[in-house]
Structure formats: C-alpha cells, structure tokens
Design an enzyme around this catalytic site. Structure first.
Site, short mmCIF file in Angstrom:
data_model
loop_
_atom_site.label_atom_id
_atom_site.label_comp_id
_atom_site.label_asym_id
_atom_site.label_seq_id
_atom_site.Cartn_x
_atom_site.Cartn_y
_atom_site.Cartn_z
N CYS A 190 0.84 -1.20 0.00
CA CYS A 190 0.00 0.00 0.00
C CYS A 190 0.87 1.25 0.00
O CYS A 190 1.51 1.56 -1.01
CB CYS A 190 -0.99 -0.05 1.17
N HIS A 216 -3.60 -5.10 0.60
CA HIS A 216 -2.99 -5.61 1.83
C HIS A 216 -3.01 -7.15 1.86
O HIS A 216 -3.93 -7.74 2.44
CB HIS A 216 -3.73 -5.06 3.05
N GLU A 247 -1.33 -9.13 3.62
CA GLU A 247 -1.19 -9.70 4.97
C GLU A 247 -2.55 -10.08 5.56
O GLU A 247 -2.63 -10.95 6.43
CB GLU A 247 -0.45 -8.72 5.88
N1 GLN Z 1 -2.10 6.65 2.74
C1 GLN Z 1 -2.17 5.88 1.53
C2 GLN Z 1 -3.51 5.99 0.84
O1 GLN Z 1 -4.48 6.40 1.44
C3 GLN Z 1 -1.85 4.43 1.81
C4 GLN Z 1 -2.87 3.76 2.67
C5 GLN Z 1 -2.39 2.47 3.26
O2 GLN Z 1 -1.19 2.20 3.26
N2 GLN Z 1 -3.28 1.67 3.79
O3 GLN Z 1 -3.60 5.65 -0.32
#
Ligand code: GLN
Length: 543
Positions: free
Chosen positions: A386, A512, A514
């Site tokens: 992310c 994500h 994970e």
């Molecule tokens: N802050 C970034 C976004 O909103 C990444 C979000 C995250 O890593 N969950 O896209």
C-alpha cells in the site's frame, strides 16, 4: 416445514486484566471444533463508542483489520480468520457505537413512538439481535461470541446482560459461557494465586452468569491442586478448569487446549456428537514454527513501530510464510525517521529483506524512500504494501526516471509531479469514517511476472484500504524505465501491483496481502518474499 437446525452459542468473556488472549482462546476453540467437522464462526462485540476502529490511531488500538466486504474491524477478526481459514464479514464485529447508532436512528424514525428508549430492553435487544444474526443465517452449527473488555467494566455491562438473556432463552444445552482469567505467579510468595480468578467469577455471578468453563492464563502450567481449588470456589467442574499457560507460539494454544480435552468438554455441554478431530496438519505447522532450519532477518520500516499490534497481520504472515519456507523470520521494526537521521546502510545492511507496510501521513516518508533505494540498488528483496508500494513508485520516479520532484498528493498537494494522486472517486469525500476504497477487489496479473509466479493464477482478489493510487499519467515513463506494472484492475485503470525485472524480488502491491495470510496457508506474496530473503541470506553467507 424445512428442518431448522439448532445453533449452539459459546460466549467468551475475560476477567482480571485485558490482553489475556481472549481472541486467541476463541480462535483456538473455533479451530478445534472446525477440525471436528463443525461449521463455526466467531464474532466480536467491542464496548467502545466508535462505530468502527477505522478512525482510531494504530498506536492505541493496533491494526485495523479489513474484511472482504470492506468493514474496518477489530484485529481479533484477523486471528479468527487465520486460525479458522474462514472469511469474516461486517456481521462479525459489533461495537457499542453501532448499537446506539441503530437504536437512535430507529427512535428518530419513530419506531418506538410512545416509549422511553432505555438500555434495557432497547439497547440489549439490539445487541441480542446482532448476537443471533449469524446463527440465523443457517450457515453455522456453532457461533462463538467474544465480548471485548473485561468483566466489571462499565461499558461492557449491556453486552454481558444481553449474553445472560440469550443463555437463559436458549437453555443450558445450547449456550455456554467460557471465562478467560489470569492466575498470576507471585514470586515473593513463591506460588500461583487463585484469588483474582475467584473474584472475577464472583463478578460474573453477580451479573447472573455461571461460567461453564474457565480458561486460566498463567506463566506456567496450573497444578492439579490449583485447578481443584479454583473449581471449588467457582462452581466449575474441575475438568473444565483449563490451564492456558504461556506457549512458544500462539499457534500452539489449540494443542494445549486439546490435550486438556476442552473441545470434548464443550461438545458434551452443548450436546453435540464428539466427532474425531484432525489436528495433524496443524501439528506439522507448529513443529515447523518451533524447529526452523535457518533464520532470515527482515526490516519492517514504518511509522508505528512502538506498537507492534499496528502491524499484527504482517507479523503473523511472517510466521506462516516462515513455516512454509522452514525458516524463522526475525522481523525488526525500524522507525522510518531513524533511517532519515542515520542513513539506510547503517540500519539496513544486516537484513535479508525490507518490507515497507501501509500507513498514512507524511512523517517518515523520506526515510522509507531512502530505505527502498538502498534495497533496490543492493538487490535486497523488497516488499512494499500500500503506502510501501506508493513510496517505491516515488523512489523509482525520482532516482531512475529522473523526475526529481516526484511525490504523492497525500504529501504535496500542488505538484505536477505527483506520481501518486488521489483516486477520482475520493476527491469529494469529506467524511473520514468508512470512506476509503475498502475491501476486496479483483486484479489481473501480467504474464511472466513475479506476481503471477507467486499466485500461479491470473485473476486474484485482494483487500484494500486507501485513498491514493498510481497516477496513470506516469505509467508510460515508469514502464519505459523498467518498472513492470504487474497487476491491474480488470478495467486496467488502476495499478494494483508493480515490480522490477532486474532485481531478485522487488514487488509492491496497492492492496494488503497480509490480511489474507492463513496459518496453514501462507499468502503467496509473503511466501515468495521470504523465499527470496532466504536465498539472499544464503548467497550472502556463502560469499
Ligand atoms: N495513505 C495511503 C492511501 O491512502 C496508503 C494507505 C495504506 O497504506 N493503507 O492511499
């Protein structure tokens, strides 16, 4: 009339102190019952007023766990999924905030016209409705309900009261109570003390609940004498006073409980047949965790390093993928700001892999970018998740594509070199709660990519939680300079995965992974990342 099966309810409460491992206890019991062939799910009832943990700081609350259907939930749901290998949903997590929100909305609509709306029965009725909801879907034989907080807390009282009413309605054969307590060892006295457990059970009795089983957390195994003493004071049969002493790994807990026949005792109480349990695969998995062949060292470079619960699912995914690779993954959480101050080489040179996790806000970003540059140039396996992937794109744009001002719109609003920008559908969003791009979305993988090598199938589904994305305006220049866009949304508008060809393993994903790693079924990207880190470590040691 169609046959309506009787659903059995198991309630798990906690006493004495918080952080006893109620979630692990509920998950372990769920696993043992599932391995006996029962269809089980677990739900969590959290006493806080927030509608969900989505707006809470990970320092305080730990990770926000996202389900396929896009709910932002308590991290215990992660344990439930990892142990049971079953997907949870929005319906598996209720908070006080949701309950009041619902009741107050109904009051405003006029549903209770004429009545005074009260905690009992209105709030407790809504809690009961939610406690029974999954049981009424017809999908499950057994519903395990974990009540957050500690018995005696003011805010958990309505949940305990709802549980009492359900137990009374359902009857003893259909609903039971398991209480998790602490039996501390007092070193000056040289003994384990049962008094806190006695008091905690008294607390529960005052609320009208006689626990059927006590799961006693302790440093060392409870002796027969201690179990008998607890049984005597609490009206719990002594075979149902279970020793849940500290284990090497949380994944050993189901085995410890099984050896004391907890699952059989539960089945006997709820009058379900004692079908054979199949624990072999689980035992192999635990053996692999306890006896790895070698070790790999991974640096996790992020912002919330003081609270490891903020990266709970990542830590667990390392355990799963370590077991599949026969290695112990020793993960160190390194502050991205320290990398800014001390330099990447100093902090990262002894590691076999770098993982940059998800996150929000500008603090530490430059440190993450320095760390990624170091991993890219030194061919150290890299995994960006992310925000970690977004940082990898910024780093590549700056240092390989020579776009010196490359950045993200999350940090520099007015910048025509924002290689990461806000998603169009997010531009008008003002509300903070539950408004990100959340939950499962499909992704198509590129042929001949490390992504496809890992997943071994071209179409995948992964969970998301973000507002920003790769700016398509820069896709060409990134690709021309060697960055591979290896995963795209089916309409090809959204970059879901990136990688670099000329590197042993450099992969980033917008989602994500994970959140989908399971105990005996490690996530493919974690499995391959740890494999690459292990190979890197072996190459390093043979030089
Ligand atoms: N802050 C970034 C976004 O909103 C990444 C979000 C995250 O890593 N969950 O896209």
């Amino acid at each position: 009339m169609p046959f309506k099966k009787k659903v059995k309810y198991i309630f798990v409460t906690g006493g004495v102190v918080s952080s006893l491992g109620k979630g692990i206890t509920a998950s372990s019991i769920g696993l043992l019952l599932k391995l006996r062939g029962y269809s089980v799910t677990i739900q969590k009832f959290d006493p806080y007023i927030n509608v969900d943990p989505g707006t809470m700081n990970p320092f305080q609350h730990g990770e926000v766990y996202v389900t396929d259907d896009g709910a932002e939930t308590d991290l215990d749901l992660g344990h439930y999924e990892r142990f049971l290998d079953v997907d949870m949903s929005r319906a598996n997590n209720t908070t006080t905030g949701q309950v009041y929100y619902e009741v107050i909305s109904r009051e405003r609509r006029g549903d209770f016209l004429g009545a005074t709306v009260q905690v009992i029965p209105h709030i407790t009725d809504e809690i009961k409705r939610r406690m029974k909801f999954l049981g009424e879907t017809g999908k499950y034989d057994i519903i395990i309900t974990e009540i957050g907080g500690t018995v005696g807390d003011i805010e958990s009282l309505p949940f305990i009261e709802a549980m009492r009413q359900i137990m009374l309605e359902m009857g003893r054969k259909n609903a039971i109570s398991i209480h998790v307590t602490l039996v501390p060892y007092i070193s000056s006295a040289g003994e384990m003390k049962t008094k806190p457990t006695q008091h905690s059970v008294k607390n529960l009795l005052e609320l009208g609940i006689q626990p059927n089983v006590l799961v006693c957390r302790s440093e060392n195994k409870l002796s027969k004498d201690i179990r008998e003493k607890i049984a005597l004071f609490t009206n719990v049969p002594k075979d149902a006073v279970i020793s849940a002493h500290d284990c090497n790994t949380i994944y050993e807990v189901p085995i410890v409980l099984y050896e004391q026949e907890l699952d059989r005792i539960i089945l006997e109480r709820i009058k379900l047949p004692d079908i054979n349990v199949h624990l072999d695969d689980w035992r192999v998995f635990v053996e692999k965790i306890k006896n790895p062949i070698s070790e790999v060292r991974i640096a996790v470079c992020g912002k919330y390093v003081e609270n490891k619960d903020a990266y709970k699912s990542i830590s667990e995914a390392f355990i799963h993928s370590g077991a599949e690779n026969d290695v112990r993954v020793k993960a160190d959480f390194i502050s991205a700001e320290d990398v800014e101050d001390k330099g990447a080489e100093k902090l990262l040179k002894n590691y076999d892999g770098l993982l940059i996790p998800g996150g929000f806000g500008e603090r530490g970003i430059e440190g993450k970018i320095l760390a990624i540059k170091y991993a890219r140039e030194n061919k150290i396996p890299f995994f960006g998740i992310c925000l970690g992937m977004q940082c990898a794109v910024i780093e590549y744009a700056r240092n390989v594509c020579d776009i010196k001002k490359a950045n993200s719109a999350e940090f520099t609003k007015k910048n025509s070199f924002n290689v990461i920008h806000i998603m169009p559908e997010q531009i008008k969003v003002k509300q903070k709660g539950a408004s990100m791009r959340l939950g499962a979305y499909p992704c198509i993988l590129k042929k001949k990519s490390k992504a496809l090598d890992a997943y071994k199938k071209p179409k995948i589904s992964e969970r998301h939680r973000h507002r920003f994305e790769v700016n398509n305006k820069f896709r060409d220049v990134l690709e021309k300079n060697g960055m591979v866009i290896s995963g795209l949304s089916p309409d090809e508008k959204l970059v879901e995965m990136i990688e670099i060809e000329d590197h042993p393993w450099f992969v980033g994903c917008q989602f994500h992974p994970e959140l989908k790693s399971r105990a005996t079924n490690a996530h493919p990207l974690f499995r391959e990342f740890i494999k690459a880190a292990n190979e890197y470590s072996q190459r390093k040691n043979s030089n």
